[in-house]
Design a protein around this motif. Structure first.
Motif, short mmCIF file in Angstrom:
data_model
loop_
_atom_site.label_atom_id
_atom_site.label_comp_id
_atom_site.label_asym_id
_atom_site.label_seq_id
_atom_site.Cartn_x
_atom_site.Cartn_y
_atom_site.Cartn_z
N GLU A 48 -42.14 -70.56 15.26
CA GLU A 48 -40.77 -70.63 14.63
C GLU A 48 -40.08 -71.86 14.93
OE1 GLU A 48 -38.99 -66.27 14.96
OE2 GLU A 48 -39.65 -66.91 17.05
N LEU A 49 -39.63 -72.59 13.85
CA LEU A 49 -38.78 -73.78 13.93
C LEU A 49 -37.33 -73.17 13.48
CD1 LEU A 49 -41.87 -74.68 13.40
CD2 LEU A 49 -40.56 -76.89 12.83
N ASP A 50 -36.32 -73.36 14.43
CA ASP A 50 -35.02 -72.76 14.07
C ASP A 50 -33.94 -74.14 14.15
OD1 ASP A 50 -32.88 -71.48 13.82
OD2 ASP A 50 -32.62 -70.83 15.90
N ARG A 51 -33.56 -74.44 12.84
CA ARG A 51 -32.61 -75.44 12.50
C ARG A 51 -33.04 -76.85 13.28
NH1 ARG A 51 -27.94 -73.61 10.34
NH2 ARG A 51 -26.82 -75.54 11.08
N ASP A 88 -34.21 -82.21 8.77
CA ASP A 88 -32.72 -81.95 8.69
C ASP A 88 -32.65 -80.53 8.82
OD1 ASP A 88 -29.96 -82.35 9.19
OD2 ASP A 88 -29.78 -83.17 6.98
N GLU A 89 -32.41 -80.00 10.17
CA GLU A 89 -31.84 -78.54 9.96
C GLU A 89 -33.10 -77.56 9.45
OE1 GLU A 89 -27.90 -77.85 9.40
OE2 GLU A 89 -27.31 -78.73 11.07
N LEU A 90 -34.24 -77.91 9.58
CA LEU A 90 -35.22 -77.24 8.88
C LEU A 90 -35.54 -75.73 9.60
CD1 LEU A 90 -38.23 -78.49 7.32
CD2 LEU A 90 -38.70 -76.76 9.17
N ASP A 91 -35.72 -74.71 8.81
CA ASP A 91 -36.40 -73.40 9.55
C ASP A 91 -37.36 -73.25 8.89
OD1 ASP A 91 -33.85 -72.82 10.82
OD2 ASP A 91 -32.61 -72.29 8.90
N LEU A 92 -38.46 -72.69 9.66
CA LEU A 92 -39.81 -72.14 9.18
C LEU A 92 -40.24 -71.30 10.18
CD1 LEU A 92 -42.18 -72.68 7.35
CD2 LEU A 92 -42.88 -74.54 8.92
N THR A 93 -40.66 -70.07 9.63
CA THR A 93 -41.52 -69.11 10.56
C THR A 93 -43.00 -68.79 9.95
OG1 THR A 93 -39.41 -67.95 10.75
CG2 THR A 93 -41.38 -66.77 11.21
N VAL A 94 -43.94 -69.19 10.99
CA VAL A 94 -45.19 -68.80 10.58
C VAL A 94 -45.41 -67.39 11.36
CG1 VAL A 94 -47.58 -69.24 10.54
CG2 VAL A 94 -45.60 -71.14 10.60
N ALA A 95 -45.35 -66.09 10.64
CA ALA A 95 -45.56 -64.75 11.27
C ALA A 95 -47.08 -64.58 11.61
CB ALA A 95 -45.20 -63.74 10.10
N PRO A 96 -47.20 -63.69 12.77
CA PRO A 96 -48.58 -63.49 13.26
C PRO A 96 -49.43 -63.05 12.34
CG PRO A 96 -47.00 -62.59 14.54
CD PRO A 96 -46.23 -63.04 13.11
N GLY A 97 -50.65 -63.86 12.12
CA GLY A 97 -51.72 -63.34 10.86
C GLY A 97 -51.46 -64.06 9.68
N ALA A 98 -50.01 -64.73 9.39
CA ALA A 98 -49.82 -65.32 8.00
C ALA A 98 -50.25 -66.42 7.73
CB ALA A 98 -48.20 -65.12 7.76
#
Length: 645
Positions: A359-362, A376-386
């Motif tokens: 997870e990258l939060d802001r 710049d305030e980037l949000d990114l989530t790599v869910a398990p197995g995704a």
């Protein structure tokens, strides 16, 4: 890029350089007290034996040689006495020289080895952002030439200390023999010291400049070697040759100036003791003729001056090395005192054996020296197995995101988490144990295929020191080889590796020079898959691979990714369509996310970009159709149609 210049000491700075040099020497003595102490003991023994030789010759002249000359006969006992005394002095001299040279060398090389380990640990500790700001040629110079220059002074140092001891003993002996003659002779030493000081005053800035130019020549040479492909492809051989010639000519002229200075002063310095010896002989002969002094005393005094002429030069050698030592130490300390290292906690990733959650939060990140943020305030989530595809135009920050996700650099704002643990709280080595990066620019070691996949872990025959492999040099673990072949199969590299002359044991050359770009990328993919990471990050890792091979690789990764999460920087439609979610970024910000079809409908920037990708794929397919055989034309057509879809 040139090596950062080091200020050249001016004559007025000689005292400051001397003080700093003495501090460097004292620091080395404190690090290597035992070898240095033994070297000094050896130097003192050598000094005592050297002066003792003069005393022995004087005593033998008085008790054996002069009576034999007067009586015109030589006895066997007298000859044995001469031999025994001189042999004893010689043995002490040899022991002193051996101790001095061996332990001075041990101290010097121990200091170099310790310093190199410190510099290497610092290189590993410092973040990528620091390395990006320092040319690799300069860093190589810091770790080799500068450390060598810092501690080279320890070779003549014990001898110089022995010379000081020798001067004290010799001066005392000469005063005891005849104060007047000693006074005349000792006038030589102030002259020697004055000449040496003038010599160092001129030599210090010139030898410092030569040391700096050595580093610059090394930097230019390193850049030329590293950029060999660019130089050849762009026809820049003449320009690179001229650039290297300019620097080498500067170094040549600097070294000639050093040699000219040395050649001017050294004859003068060597002549001063000779003049002192002649003065002692002249005055001594007059005193012998007047009966005020014996011939043995004059011989002893003259011999003392003759043997002191060379050792006194050791003081000049130390003074000559001090400027180089200071410059080398300054360069090394620039590395050792650099700030920006990463701190680590003690936490462990909590989901062992399962796909990782990243997870990258802001998140915000600025490149060194830049005011505007690259992320710049980037949000990114790599869910398990995704599988997440990161798509964006050139310069949008995609590679920076992958570096932040793996904590190759630290964020300036926001948080990066792995398995819901902030990455800065994870223990050292925890992230590489969980996540693996495959970059577009792959690096291959001058090792076997097996060694490049396992990177020295168990089963690498090139790593003799592996635990559990002792005594099995040249043998490989069949179970490890089986896992290596499986990783190669997933990366579509098994067929060409099997065709290599020695299979897994084939040495692929420096930087994988015997392989094509696509083959290197496939081995790099196998290197990542072999580790069975829980998070696999691909930064355009199949750019040099044919589309048909890429599809097979992605299918293999899809099949094997049930135990891993995947973040992939994607440029090809085959890669994008593989993803569970597409994240579109521009200028370091997430513009939109969703499936490929959703983004095509609602995000104009994404639609324009993938259309450009499709056109590029179609053009490549057309070129392949015109060059390939009819058997492969159908495959190119299929690739083109898929790109247009």
């Amino acid at each position: 890029m040139s090596v950062a210049s080091t200020p050249v000491p001016r004559p007025t700075a000689t005292r400051a350089v001397l003080r700093r040099g003495l501090r460097v020497i004292w620091g080395g003595v404190r690090q290597q007290p035992r070898p240095f102490a033994i070297a000094v003991v050896g130097a003192v023994l050598w000094a005592a034996a050297t002066v003792g030789t003069a005393a022995a010759i004087g005593w033998l002249t008085d008790t054996v040689i002069e009576p034999a000359v007067l009586e015109r006969t030589v006895t066997a006992a007298g000859l044995w006495l001469i031999f025994g005394v001189l042999f004893l002095v010689l043995i002490v001299n040899v022991i002193g020289v051996v101790l001095r040279r061996v332990y001075a060398t041990i101290a010097g090389f121990n200091l170099q080895a310790s310093n190199r380990r410190d510099v290497t640990r610092q290189y590993l500790r410092l973040p990528l952002s620091w390395h990006h700001a320092h040319p690799s040629g300069q860093l190589l110079s810091n770790a080799h030439a500068d450390i060598e220059a810092t501690w080279q002074v320890f070779n003549p140092l014990p001898m110089a200390i022995g010379v000081i001891f020798m001067l004290v003993i010799a001066g005392t002996m000469m005063v005891f023999v005849d104060p007047f003659l000693a006074f005349i002779g000792l006038l030589v030493f102030p002259g020697l010291f004055a000449a040496n000081l003038v010599f160092q005053r001129f030599m210090a800035p010139r030898i410092t400049r030569a040391q700096q130019l050595r580093a610059e020549v090394a930097q230019v040479a390193h850049e030329s070697f590293e950029a060999g492909l660019v130089v050849k492809a762009m026809g820049r051989e003449d320009e690179e040759t001229a650039r290297f010639r300019t620097k080498t000519h500067e170094l040549r002229d600097s070294l000639i100036l050093v040699g000219r200075t040395r050649g001017t002063f050294e004859p003068v310095i060597e002549a001063i003791p000779t003049l002192g010896t002649l003065a002692v002989l002249g005055v001594g002969t007059w005193q012998v003729a007047s009966g005020d002094l014996g011939a043995a005393d004059v011989v002893q005094m003259a011999y003392l001056f003759s043997i002191l002429a060379f050792p006194v030069r050791a003081l000049g050698w130390v003074l000559a090395e001090i400027p180089r030592s200071v410059v080398g130490n300054d360069r090394v300390q620039h590395v050792l005192q650099a700030e920006g290292g990463m701190s680590y906690g003690e936490a462990r990733a909590s989901r062992q054996g399962e796909p990782a959650l990243a997870e990258l939060d802001r998140v915000t990140y600025r490149h060194p020296g830049e005011e505007n943020p690259a992320i710049d305030e980037l949000d990114l989530t790599v869910a398990p197995g995704a599988t997440i595809a990161l798509v964006g135009p050139t310069g949008s920050g995609k590679t920076t995101v992958t570096n932040l996700a793996l904590r190759l650099v630290d964020v300036h704002g926001g948080t990066v988490s792995l398995d819901e643990v902030e990455v800065r709280e994870l223990a050292r080595g925890e992230i590489p144990a969980v996540a693996t990066l495959v970059a577009q620019q792959t690096f291959m070691f001058d090792d076997t295929v097996r060694g490049n996949v396992t990177l020295g872990n168990e089963g690498n025959e090139g790593n003799e020191g592996n635990e559990g492999n002792e005594g099995n040099e040249g043998e490989s673990d069949p179970s490890v080889d089986e896992s290596v072949w499986e990783a190669l199969r997933i990366a579509q590299a098994d067929s060409f590796v099997a065709a290599l002359p020695e299979g897994l044991d084939t040495v692929i050359g420096e930087r994988g020079g015997t392989l094509s770009g696509g083959q290197r990328q496939r081995i790099a993919l196998a290197r990542a898959v072999w580790r069975r990471p829980r998070l696999l990050v691909l930064d355009d890792a199949t750019s040099a691979v044919d589309p048909s091979v890429e599809q097979a690789i992605l299918a293999g990764l899809r099949e094997a990714s049930h135990g891993m999460s995947v973040l992939v920087v994607a440029y090809r439609m085959a890669t994008i369509l593989l993803a569970d979610e597409v994240v579109y970024v521009e200028q370091g910000r997430v513009v939109d996310r969703g499936s490929h079809d959703e983004l095509v409908r609602r995000c104009q920037g994404y639609a324009d970009l993938v259309q450009a990708y499709a056109r590029e794929a179609a053009e490549r397919a057309a070129v392949e159709r015109s060059e390939e055989s009819p058997d492969t034309t159908a495959q190119a057509d299929a690739t083109s149609e898929e790109g247009e879809r």
